[in-house]
Scaffold this active site. Structure first.
Site, mmCIF file in Angstrom:
data_model
loop_
_atom_site.group_PDB
_atom_site.id
_atom_site.type_symbol
_atom_site.label_atom_id
_atom_site.label_comp_id
_atom_site.label_asym_id
_atom_site.label_seq_id
_atom_site.Cartn_x
_atom_site.Cartn_y
_atom_site.Cartn_z
ATOM 1 N N SER A 68 38.188 37.449 39.143
ATOM 2 C CA SER A 68 38.930 36.234 38.800
ATOM 3 C C SER A 68 38.945 36.010 37.288
ATOM 4 C CB SER A 68 38.290 35.020 39.481
ATOM 5 O OG SER A 68 38.139 35.246 40.858
HETATM 6 N N1 SAH Z 1 35.006 36.037 42.484
HETATM 7 C C1 SAH Z 1 35.359 37.416 42.735
HETATM 8 C C2 SAH Z 1 36.737 37.446 43.336
HETATM 9 C C3 SAH Z 1 37.041 38.692 44.067
HETATM 10 S S1 SAH Z 1 38.652 38.689 44.826
HETATM 11 C C4 SAH Z 1 35.326 38.150 41.399
HETATM 12 O O1 SAH Z 1 35.550 37.496 40.387
HETATM 13 O O2 SAH Z 1 35.130 39.363 41.379
HETATM 14 C C5 SAH Z 1 38.250 38.035 46.419
HETATM 15 C C6 SAH Z 1 37.367 38.877 47.280
HETATM 16 O O3 SAH Z 1 37.362 38.284 48.584
HETATM 17 C C7 SAH Z 1 37.844 40.318 47.481
HETATM 18 O O4 SAH Z 1 36.815 41.186 47.086
HETATM 19 C C8 SAH Z 1 38.112 40.419 48.983
HETATM 20 O O5 SAH Z 1 37.786 41.682 49.540
HETATM 21 C C9 SAH Z 1 37.215 39.313 49.528
HETATM 22 N N2 SAH Z 1 37.601 38.810 50.852
HETATM 23 C C10 SAH Z 1 38.843 38.511 51.324
HETATM 24 N N3 SAH Z 1 38.764 38.045 52.581
HETATM 25 C C11 SAH Z 1 37.446 38.071 52.917
HETATM 26 C C12 SAH Z 1 36.720 37.717 54.101
HETATM 27 N N4 SAH Z 1 37.331 37.256 55.197
HETATM 28 N N5 SAH Z 1 35.378 37.844 54.087
HETATM 29 C C13 SAH Z 1 34.720 38.315 52.990
HETATM 30 N N6 SAH Z 1 35.354 38.667 51.845
HETATM 31 C C14 SAH Z 1 36.692 38.545 51.811
#
Ligand code: SAH
Length: 221
Positions: A68
């Protein structure tokens, strides 16, 4: 907590990020600013994008996911007002960067990620940085993580089509949750507060996150 030899340029990029992307845009929570001024964000970004680690935008981290934008991380954390004694749940570990900030602000972080490769990389980086108050779980977090509930705060880094009530149920009385809600095109950050069995909602601002994939979703494998 962190004291690493970091190349000058990253340290400078980090200071500029905090000053220009966070403080100048109104982030005032000193604990959030201080944590983000210390955590080496470049460690959470794939090698080929390291030079952009402090850019004012999301960055690809593999599996079609992104780390993010720093401002959105700070905005969410400021709204959540995390206390040093809080037990926190994070949905969507991704790179693990937000997990590190949460670990600095709270007492313990449970973080769930559906992609095991991302969870493993995040776990390795966080361990190398010395964090001991984090548990990463591989699985579907679209209904929270009941095993360790209740939580003082829940932070969701992927957009849900609507507010998942199962997560609200996992909040302690007085607990807060922040979650992007909406379609892939149009989403809003919602701040949810649970107070004596009442759920109070506050709409923060428009945003754009990757979708929260539930078990029943066609994109989920
Ligand atoms: N705050 C993180 C954001 C990653 S993007 C950062 O800054 O790196 C969001 C993440 O949510 C992704 O890695 C995706 O695989 C995960 N995600 C999406 N749906 C999900 C679910 N149902 N359960 C667990 N993780 C999930």
């Amino acid at each position: 907590m962190l004291d690493h030899d970091q190349p000058k340029s990253f340290a400078l990029d980090r200071q500029h990020m905090v000053a220009l992307q966070l403080r100048a845009r109104g982030i005032r929570d000193e604990r959030v600013l201080d944590a983000m001024a210390r955590i080496p964000r470049e460690e959470f970004v794939p090698q080929q994008f390291r030079h952009q680690a402090y850019g004012d935008h999301p960055i690809p981290i593999g599996q079609g996911q992104t780390i993010s934008q720093p401002y959105i991380v700070a905005l969410m954390l400021e709204a959540l007002a995390i206390q040093p004694t809080d037990k926190v749940l994070e949905i969507g570990t991704g790179s693990g960067y937000l997990t590190a900030v949460l670990a600095e602000l709270s007492s313990h972080v449970y973080s769930i990620e559906r992609h095991s490769s991302l969870a493993q990389t995040a776990e390795r980086v966080l361990a190398a940085l010395g964090y001991r108050n984090i548990n990463i779980v591989v699985g579907d977090g679209s209904k929270g993580l009941p095993a360790h509930a209740p939580y003082d705060a829940i932070i969701v880094s992927a957009a849900a089509p609507e507010l998942p009530l199962a997560m609200v149920e996992q909040l302690r009385d007085g607990g807060r949750m922040i979650i992007p809600v909406g379609s892939t095109q149009s989403q809003e950050l919602l701040l949810v507060r649970k107070q004596q069995d009442e759920t109070v909602l506050k709409h923060l601002e428009g945003c754009r996150f990757v979708p929260l994939i539930g078990r029943e979703d066609p994109a989920g494998e």
